[in-house]
Structures are given as C-alpha cells and as structure tokens.
Design an enzyme around this catalytic site. Sequence first.
Site, short mmCIF file in Angstrom:
data_model
loop_
_atom_site.label_atom_id
_atom_site.label_comp_id
_atom_site.label_asym_id
_atom_site.label_seq_id
_atom_site.Cartn_x
_atom_site.Cartn_y
_atom_site.Cartn_z
CB CYS A 139 -0.97 0.00 1.17
SG CYS A 139 -0.22 0.33 2.78
CG HIS A 190 -4.05 0.55 4.34
ND1 HIS A 190 -3.39 -0.13 3.33
CD2 HIS A 190 -5.27 0.87 3.83
CE1 HIS A 190 -4.17 -0.22 2.27
NE2 HIS A 190 -5.32 0.39 2.55
CG ASP A 202 -7.03 1.15 -0.28
OD1 ASP A 202 -5.93 0.87 -0.80
OD2 ASP A 202 -7.40 0.64 0.80
#
Length: 288
Positions: A68, A107, A122
């Site tokens: 991520c 994250h 995302d």
Amino acid sequence: MDLKEYLNRIGFTGQYDKANLDSLFTIHKLHVMNIPFENLSVHCGEKNTMDLHTIYDKLVKSNRGGWCCENNLLFSWVLREMGYKFTILGAKVFNSLEKEYLPMECHLINLVEIDGKPYIADVSFGVSCQIWHPLELISGKDQPQPSGVFRLINDGVKWVLEKTGRKQVVQDKAFANSSLIDKRLTKTMYSFTLTPRDADHFLETSEYLQTNPESLFMLKSICSLQMPTGFRALIGWTYSEVTFKEDTDSVDMKEIPDSEIEALLREKFNLVLVNKFTPKNNKVSYCI
C-alpha cells in the site's frame, strides 16, 4: 517521472486532462487490474522505500507491484499530476485474529474531492477486499462492487470500512479447511480519521513491516491481482484463482512447486523478479 508512461503501464487510453469522477473511476480500476499488490521484495532481499522516484521506477519502469505505501503513494502522485484535489490519510488495519486494530497507521490511502464530494481511493489492499472503484465518503451507505458490498461507518471521530461478501466455495476439497479461506461474510478492514498525512508519516511503518519478525509481510509472501471476473493470488506456494459469481465465490487452489514459481509469476502476474525469491507462508491469520 512521466504521467503518460504510468497511464500506458495501466492501459489507460482516454483523456487524462479532466480531473472528473469518470476518469478517477477508470484509472483506479485499471491500476488494480494491472499493478499487483505484492510484498515479494521483502522475500527477495530487496528494500522497500517511501521514495517516490524509486517507487515509480519499480512499479512503472520495472513492471513490478508493491504494497500500500508504494501503490497508494504512487497513486497520490498520479492524482496530483492529473489535477485532482486529494489528501493522504493513514489507516489502522483490523487484526481479525486479535479482534483489534493494529496500533500504528500502517495503511496509506487517499481522500479525493470532486465537485465538493469526498471519495476514498485505495488501489492496494489486495485479494478479496480490494475495491475496484473509489468509495463515496458517506456513513452507512451500501456501495456494491464486484467482490461484495462495501460500507463506510462514521462514529463522529473515526471512519471504519467493512465489506460484506459471498460464501467461498472451494473446488478442490483438499483445500476446504485451508487457513486462506475466509469464512466470514462481513469483515472489518480498517479504520481512519481525516487527519492529513504525508509520506514521511509512514517511514517507521515501512521499516517495521519489512523487518519485524511478527509482521504479516515478513511471515508470508503475497502477490495478488484483480481480474475482470475476480482475482488471483499467490501466497507462499498456494496459488488461488477466485471467480465472482452471483451468490458465491468459486475458489480454485493448488500448490506450486519451487521450480514453477518463477514461470507462474510471469504468466499470471506479468512479474519478472531480478533477485532470488524465497516463498514464505508461516502460520498466521490471513485470508483471500
């Protein structure tokens, strides 16, 4: 760094000079369909970084994927280059085994504002919980996507993202009790606040994830890529292809010998690793 080179990497052929919702939805989906979520560098003796130029070279020029902090930081650069108004946020991932959130914001996600409406982008959660399109930041609204129904819930301070999916049906009964099979229909993914962050905020996280022996990414080698009909994943030596259906998800799993790992990564994920890759799948909670 060249926006056109990135757009070519994800297969985007439309106009990129309009920072509208349609373009955002398109590049978000193309990113998750063409750039894998993967932590293979950790298991190749390589070092992940928060340096944007290094990430660009890895994901765009070298045709690799990333986790991520890499994928979503690169995506924040894309948003900036395309003229979107965005904010980097930090999220705490939910540990389903411990039934609590991880203590650090490990994250990285992006908040994008279009015509006064905020959306969560995302492109790097991976496997069955990967969103294909940005989610409107509105509390309690069901937002269906191919892998299931996503829902953002706000308690006045923090936001929580959860997903309701379908029952997973395993084709080979030998894998019916695999720890990779997720028997939960509704699961919490992560929580976040709207406090702006920058790349440096994740430096400690990035170091922890690739050096702490208790880190999920140290314990398992993971590579996943979304497909038009579902997704594929290689976790350790276990390869899975998941097909989304109306009422269930069909899961086809098999074990891959070391001698075939390199060919599988090339064929299924379009990845070619430079350094020697050592698969890893220590026992720890992680589901597809």
